[in-house]
Design an enzyme around this catalytic site. Structure first.
Site, PDB file in Angstrom:
ATOM      1  N   THR A  40       2.124   0.042   3.579  1.00 30.66           N
ATOM      2  CA  THR A  40       2.503   0.951   4.682  1.00 30.66           C
ATOM      3  C   THR A  40       1.309   1.316   5.541  1.00 30.66           C
ATOM      4  O   THR A  40       1.425   1.447   6.757  1.00 30.66           O
ATOM      5  CB  THR A  40       3.114   2.239   4.100  1.00 30.66           C
ATOM      6  OG1 THR A  40       4.340   1.899   3.474  1.00 30.66           O
ATOM      7  CG2 THR A  40       3.372   3.279   5.171  1.00 30.66           C
ATOM      8  N   TYR A  54      10.592   0.968   7.873  1.00 25.79           N
ATOM      9  CA  TYR A  54       9.624   0.320   8.781  1.00 25.79           C
ATOM     10  C   TYR A  54       9.217  -1.007   8.137  1.00 25.79           C
ATOM     11  O   TYR A  54       9.643  -1.351   7.032  1.00 25.79           O
ATOM     12  CB  TYR A  54       8.398   1.219   8.971  1.00 25.79           C
ATOM     13  CG  TYR A  54       7.852   1.699   7.658  1.00 25.79           C
ATOM     14  CD1 TYR A  54       8.214   2.944   7.146  1.00 25.79           C
ATOM     15  CD2 TYR A  54       7.037   0.884   6.874  1.00 25.79           C
ATOM     16  CE1 TYR A  54       7.765   3.370   5.912  1.00 25.79           C
ATOM     17  CE2 TYR A  54       6.589   1.291   5.631  1.00 25.79           C
ATOM     18  CZ  TYR A  54       6.954   2.530   5.162  1.00 25.79           C
ATOM     19  OH  TYR A  54       6.539   2.948   3.930  1.00 25.79           O
ATOM     20  N   THR A 120       1.882   1.501  -1.545  1.00 23.72           N
ATOM     21  CA  THR A 120       1.913   2.590  -2.530  1.00 23.72           C
ATOM     22  C   THR A 120       2.806   2.278  -3.727  1.00 23.72           C
ATOM     23  O   THR A 120       2.671   2.895  -4.772  1.00 23.72           O
ATOM     24  CB  THR A 120       2.447   3.877  -1.871  1.00 23.72           C
ATOM     25  OG1 THR A 120       3.772   3.620  -1.382  1.00 23.72           O
ATOM     26  CG2 THR A 120       1.530   4.328  -0.747  1.00 23.72           C
ATOM     27  N   ASP A 121       3.709   1.307  -3.595  1.00 24.48           N
ATOM     28  CA  ASP A 121       4.678   1.076  -4.674  1.00 24.48           C
ATOM     29  C   ASP A 121       4.023   0.620  -5.973  1.00 24.48           C
ATOM     30  O   ASP A 121       4.485   0.971  -7.058  1.00 24.48           O
ATOM     31  CB  ASP A 121       5.724   0.032  -4.246  1.00 24.48           C
ATOM     32  CG  ASP A 121       6.670   0.587  -3.180  1.00 24.48           C
ATOM     33  OD1 ASP A 121       7.465  -0.185  -2.634  1.00 24.48           O
ATOM     34  OD2 ASP A 121       6.564   1.799  -2.887  1.00 24.48           O
ATOM     35  N   LYS A 193       3.018   7.331  -9.095  1.00 28.34           N
ATOM     36  CA  LYS A 193       3.783   7.743  -7.913  1.00 28.34           C
ATOM     37  C   LYS A 193       4.933   8.620  -8.395  1.00 28.34           C
ATOM     38  O   LYS A 193       5.753   8.190  -9.202  1.00 28.34           O
ATOM     39  CB  LYS A 193       4.285   6.509  -7.166  1.00 28.34           C
ATOM     40  CG  LYS A 193       4.879   6.805  -5.784  1.00 28.34           C
ATOM     41  CD  LYS A 193       5.191   5.530  -5.013  1.00 28.34           C
ATOM     42  CE  LYS A 193       5.626   5.815  -3.584  1.00 28.34           C
ATOM     43  NZ  LYS A 193       5.919   4.596  -2.816  1.00 28.34           N
ATOM     44  N   GLU A 314       8.401   7.828 -34.092  1.00 31.71           N
ATOM     45  CA  GLU A 314       9.828   7.464 -34.056  1.00 31.71           C
ATOM     46  C   GLU A 314      10.103   6.083 -34.650  1.00 31.71           C
ATOM     47  O   GLU A 314      11.228   5.610 -34.656  1.00 31.71           O
ATOM     48  CB  GLU A 314      10.333   7.512 -32.609  1.00 31.71           C
ATOM     49  CG  GLU A 314      10.426   8.912 -32.050  1.00 31.71           C
ATOM     50  CD  GLU A 314      11.439   9.776 -32.814  1.00 31.71           C
ATOM     51  OE1 GLU A 314      11.249  11.001 -32.878  1.00 31.71           O
ATOM     52  OE2 GLU A 314      12.412   9.198 -33.372  1.00 31.71           O
TER      53      GLU A 314
HETATM   54  N1  DAS Z   1       6.768  -1.084   0.274  1.00 32.99           N
HETATM   55  C1  DAS Z   1       5.663  -0.169   0.126  1.00 32.99           C
HETATM   56  C2  DAS Z   1       4.461  -0.917  -0.436  1.00 32.99           C
HETATM   57  O1  DAS Z   1       3.966  -1.826   0.218  1.00 32.99           O
HETATM   58  C3  DAS Z   1       5.199   0.454   1.372  1.00 32.99           C
HETATM   59  C4  DAS Z   1       4.104   1.432   1.039  1.00 32.99           C
HETATM   60  O2  DAS Z   1       4.434   2.527   0.652  1.00 32.99           O
HETATM   61  O3  DAS Z   1       2.920   1.078   1.118  1.00 32.99           O
HETATM   62  O4  DAS Z   1       4.041  -0.541  -1.514  1.00 32.99           O
END
Ligand code: DAS
Length: 357
Positions: A40, A54, A120-121, A193, A314
Site C-alpha cells: 500500500t 485501491y 502490511t498483510d 497486525k 494440553e
Molecule cells: N494488500 C496489502 C499488502 O500489500 C496492502 C497493504 O496493506 O500494504 O500487504
C-alpha cells in the site's frame, strides 16, 4: 625557542583536526538503503478518499523517495526495487533474495542501515524471517502504510520518514529487525497486525511496543531478550528454497482432513493453530500423531494470539515428540520451524530453538 613554537603549533593543528573530525562526524548523515517490495505504501487509489479497494504496488522506489524530500535532511538515501508485489503474494524466493541483499549491503562500511518498504498483510512474517537470518547488528526497519499515497492523510510518507531515521539511528543498533508505522516501534518477534484497516494496527498486544518515534527521533523503552540477527544460528546464504511448512487451524468439530492434505502435499512441518492453549481434538490428535510418525515435525501453536503455549500442557509433547510454540503465533511459528528444518528434524533441538528465538 623555534622547537617550542613548532611543538605548540603542532598541538594546535592536531586539536583543530580533531575538532574538525568531530564536527564532520556529527554532521555526517547516516547512509541508508531503501529496499522496496511493493504494498500500500507504494499503492494508488482512484480518488483521494479511496482507502480500501485501491491498487497496491504501483509506485517505484525512486518516486517514494522523491515524494518525501525531508529524507535528504536526515540521511543519505538510495533505493533499490527488489520486487513490486502486494504482500499477500510474498514468497520464500523474495525472502531469500531480501536476506542475501541485506546481508551483502550491511557488510559494507558505507551502509549504516536498511529500510524495507512492504505491504502490511505479511509485514510481520517478513520482519520475523529477517530477524532470524540477518547477520548484522546494524538496523533493519520494515515499514508499510495502511492508506495509499493518493489518499487524504496518507500515512506512508511519515512512516517512511520515521523508518529512515530509525534505520540510521545509533539507538536501533543491536535491537533486531524493527517495524515502524503510526509513530510506534515494534520488535519483529512479537508484532502482529491487529486490525484490517486502522493506521494503528501494528501492535504486540500484551508484550507491547519497544518505543515510539517522536520529533524525528527514536525513543526506546525496552528491547527483545530473545536471540536475533547477529546472534542467529540460521544461515540461508546459498539456499534456493525453504522446507515446506503448513498451518492448520483449530475450531469446534474440526477433523484431520487438512493435516492429511498437508502430509500428502509433502509438508516437512505442520504448525497446528489449536484452540485455547494449543488444544487438540481427538481426531486432530490422531492426524498429528500419524504425520509425526511419517517424519513431519509438529508444532503446537494457538489461534488465541497471546500467551504461552505450554509444553506438555494440553498434550504430552514429550511422549508425542511435538514442539510447543511458546508465545509465537502460528504464522511466526511457521517461519521458525522452516528455518529450524534447514538444520535439524529433532523435535527436542527444535523445541530449544523455540525457547531461544
Ligand atoms: N494488500 C496489502 C499488502 O500489500 C496492502 C497493504 O496493506 O500494504 O500487504
Amino acid at each position: 625557542m623555534y622547537k617550542k613554537v613548532g611543538s605548540i603549533l603542532l598541538v594546535l593543528m592536531c586539536a583543530l583536526l580533531l575538532n574538525f573530525q568531530a564536527a564532520f562526524a556529527a554532521q555526517k548523515l547516516p547512509d541508508v538503503v531503501i529496499l522496496a517490495t511493493g504494498g500500500t505504501i507504494a499503492g494508488s487509489g482512484a480518488t483521494s478518499t479511496t482507502t480500501v479497494g485501491y491498487t497496491a504496488a504501483t509506485v517505484p522506489v525512486e518516486n517514494l523517495i522523491n515524494s518525501v524530500p525531508e529524507l535528504k535532511k536526515v540521511a543519505n538515501v538510495r533505493g533499490e526495487q527488489v520486487c513490486q508485489i502486494a504482500s499477500e503474494n510474498m514468497t520464500n524466493a523474495v525472502w531469500l533474495k531480501l536476506a542475501d541483499r541485506i546481508n551483502t549491503l550491511l557488510a559494507r562500511d558505507d551502509v549504516d542501515g536498511i529500510v524495507v518498504t512492504h505491504g502490511t498483510d505479511t509485514i510481520e512474517e517478513t520482519a520475523y524471517f529477517l530477524n532470524l537470518v540477518v547477520k548484522s547488528d546494524k538496523p533493519v526497519v520494515i515499514v508499510g502504510a495502511m492508506r495509499p499515497p493518493t489518499a487524504l492523510s496518507a500515512d506512508g510518507p511519515i512512516n517512511l520518514y520515521n523508518a529512515v531515521i530509525l534505520a540510521g539511528s545509533k539507538e536501533a543498533v543491536g535491537k533486531g529487525v524493527l517495524v515502524t508505522l503510526n509513530d510506534t516501534i515494534n520488535g519483529a518477534r512479537d508484532v502482529t497486525k491487529t486490525n484490517t484497516a486502522l493506521c494503528d494496527t501494528f501492535r504486540a498486544p500484551e508484550l507491547g511496543y519497544l518505543g515510539y518515534m517522536q520529533d524525528s527521533k527514536p525513543h526506546f523503552y525496552k528491547e527483545s531478550i530473545r536471540k536475533h540477527t547477529a546472534q542467529t544460528e540460521f544461515d540461508v546464504s546459498g539456499l534456493t528454497e525453504l522446507p515446506q511448512v503448513d498451518i492448520a487451524y483449530g475450531y469446534a468439530n474440526n477433523s484431520r482432513v487438512m493435516l492429511d492434505a498437508a502430509v500428502s502435499a509433502n509438508a516437512k512441518g505442520i504448525v497446528y493453530a489449536g484452540v485455547g492453549d494449543g488444544s487438540l481434538s481427538t481426531d486432530v490428535k490422531a492426524g498429528l500423531i500419524d504425520a509425526q510418525k511419517k517424519g513431519v515435525v509438529i508444532v503446537r501453536s494457538s489461534r488465541v494470539g497471546n500467551g504461552i503455549i505450554a509444553r506438555n500442557g494440553e498434550a504430552n509433547d514429550d511422549q508425542l515428540h511435538f514442539v510447543a510454540s511458546d508465545t509465537l503465533n502460528p504464522q511466526k511459528a511457521r517461519i521458525l520451524l522452516m528455518l529450524a528444518l534447514t538444520k535439524t528434524t529433532d523435535p527436542q533441538k527444535i523445541q530449544q530453538m523455540f525457547w531461544e528465538y
